[in-house]
Design an enzyme around this catalytic site. Structure first.
Site, PDB file in Angstrom:
ATOM      1  N   CYS A   8      36.314  39.849  39.440  1.00 31.04           N
ATOM      2  CA  CYS A   8      35.170  39.006  39.088  1.00 31.04           C
ATOM      3  C   CYS A   8      34.062  39.916  38.561  1.00 31.04           C
ATOM      4  O   CYS A   8      34.315  41.074  38.238  1.00 31.04           O
ATOM      5  CB  CYS A   8      34.721  38.133  40.260  1.00 31.04           C
ATOM      6  SG  CYS A   8      33.947  38.991  41.648  1.00 31.04           S
ATOM      7  N   ASN A  11      32.274  41.826  42.235  1.00 27.92           N
ATOM      8  CA  ASN A  11      33.189  42.124  43.338  1.00 27.92           C
ATOM      9  C   ASN A  11      32.523  41.950  44.700  1.00 27.92           C
ATOM     10  O   ASN A  11      32.787  42.697  45.635  1.00 27.92           O
ATOM     11  CB  ASN A  11      33.790  43.524  43.192  1.00 27.92           C
ATOM     12  CG  ASN A  11      34.969  43.788  44.131  1.00 27.92           C
ATOM     13  OD1 ASN A  11      35.108  44.887  44.641  1.00 27.92           O
ATOM     14  ND2 ASN A  11      35.807  42.813  44.364  1.00 27.92           N
ATOM     15  N   CYS A  13      31.656  38.278  45.600  1.00 28.23           N
ATOM     16  CA  CYS A  13      31.804  36.859  45.954  1.00 28.23           C
ATOM     17  C   CYS A  13      33.243  36.369  45.776  1.00 28.23           C
ATOM     18  O   CYS A  13      33.989  36.251  46.737  1.00 28.23           O
ATOM     19  CB  CYS A  13      30.870  35.985  45.114  1.00 28.23           C
ATOM     20  SG  CYS A  13      29.106  36.266  45.393  1.00 28.23           S
ATOM     21  N   ARG A  14      33.628  36.085  44.543  1.00 29.01           N
ATOM     22  CA  ARG A  14      34.912  35.439  44.272  1.00 29.01           C
ATOM     23  C   ARG A  14      36.117  36.337  44.505  1.00 29.01           C
ATOM     24  O   ARG A  14      37.070  35.942  45.193  1.00 29.01           O
ATOM     25  CB  ARG A  14      34.943  34.908  42.832  1.00 29.01           C
ATOM     26  CG  ARG A  14      33.903  33.833  42.577  1.00 29.01           C
ATOM     27  CD  ARG A  14      33.804  33.493  41.113  1.00 29.01           C
ATOM     28  NE  ARG A  14      33.194  34.612  40.378  1.00 29.01           N
ATOM     29  CZ  ARG A  14      33.073  34.647  39.056  1.00 29.01           C
ATOM     30  NH1 ARG A  14      33.524  33.654  38.318  1.00 29.01           N
ATOM     31  NH2 ARG A  14      32.507  35.684  38.467  1.00 29.01           N
ATOM     32  N   SER A  15      36.121  37.525  43.913  1.00 29.43           N
ATOM     33  CA  SER A  15      37.331  38.353  44.023  1.00 29.43           C
ATOM     34  C   SER A  15      37.582  38.849  45.449  1.00 29.43           C
ATOM     35  O   SER A  15      38.735  38.840  45.895  1.00 29.43           O
ATOM     36  CB  SER A  15      37.331  39.491  43.003  1.00 29.43           C
ATOM     37  OG  SER A  15      36.210  40.317  43.112  1.00 29.43           O
ATOM     38  N   ASP A 127      30.841  30.929  39.711  1.00 29.90           N
ATOM     39  CA  ASP A 127      30.326  32.067  40.470  1.00 29.90           C
ATOM     40  C   ASP A 127      29.302  31.587  41.496  1.00 29.90           C
ATOM     41  O   ASP A 127      28.192  31.201  41.142  1.00 29.90           O
ATOM     42  CB  ASP A 127      29.687  33.077  39.512  1.00 29.90           C
ATOM     43  CG  ASP A 127      29.374  34.401  40.188  1.00 29.90           C
ATOM     44  OD1 ASP A 127      29.310  34.448  41.436  1.00 29.90           O
ATOM     45  OD2 ASP A 127      29.188  35.394  39.458  1.00 29.90           O
TER      46      ASP A 127
END
Length: 165
Positions: A8, A11, A13-15, A127
């Site tokens: 993401c 690095n 939040c999402r990933s 995001d």
């Protein structure tokens, strides 16, 4: 061993959420020893930081470990090191493909996370750093990781069949 890298922007939040969720799902399927999972960001401004508070809260609420996870930036060597490079949105995929250059030509290892969930008819995982909606992202990631586990199981099964031949 099969290896998965989630990418993401920062690095945090999402990933890392996807990394933690996939690790948990693999553990439940007793596949942890056969699959390496990591995450990285296209940007460098959060290097060394732990996942975002919103990501940590939702993972804690669901009893999913993120112990030892720290943000890092995607690097050129990652193309050779990972079988799957799963990008959280269109911009992340564009940045990753730009970094890897012609190495990506003809390879299907770099793809967008939402391609795992074509029924959703959305290209990107939003995001939550900007939207604040960590619950929505967690739900998408949980569903997509289940599909990825199935893909990995098929690949492991194919490798087993080839080894027997």
């Amino acid at each position: 061993m099969i290896s998965v890298l989630f990418v993401c922007l920062g690095n945090i939040c999402r990933s890392p959420m996807a990394e933690a969720v996939l690790r948990q799902q693999l553990q439940e399927q007793e596949l942890s020893e056969q699959v390496k999972v990591d995450s990285a960001g296209t940007g460098d401004w959060h290097i060394g930081k732990q996942p975002h508070e919103g990501t940590r809260k939702i993972l804690d609420r669901n009893n999913i470990s993120y112990e030892g996870m720290r943000a890092r930036q995607v690097k050129l060597d990652d193309f050779q090191s990972f079988d799957y490079i799963v990008c959280m949105d269109t911009n992340n995929e564009k940045d990753v493909r730009q970094l890897f250059g012609s190495r990506c030509d003809g390879h299907t290892k770099v793809f967008k996370f939402m391609s795992l969930l074509p029924e959703r008819k959305t290209a990107d995982v939003p995001d939550p750093y900007y939207t604040g909606n960590f619950d929505e992202v967690y739900e998408m990631i949980t569903a997509g990781c289940k599909k990825l586990v199935e893909r990995i199981k098929e690949q492991l099964h194919e490798r087993e069949k080839e080894a027997i031949r």
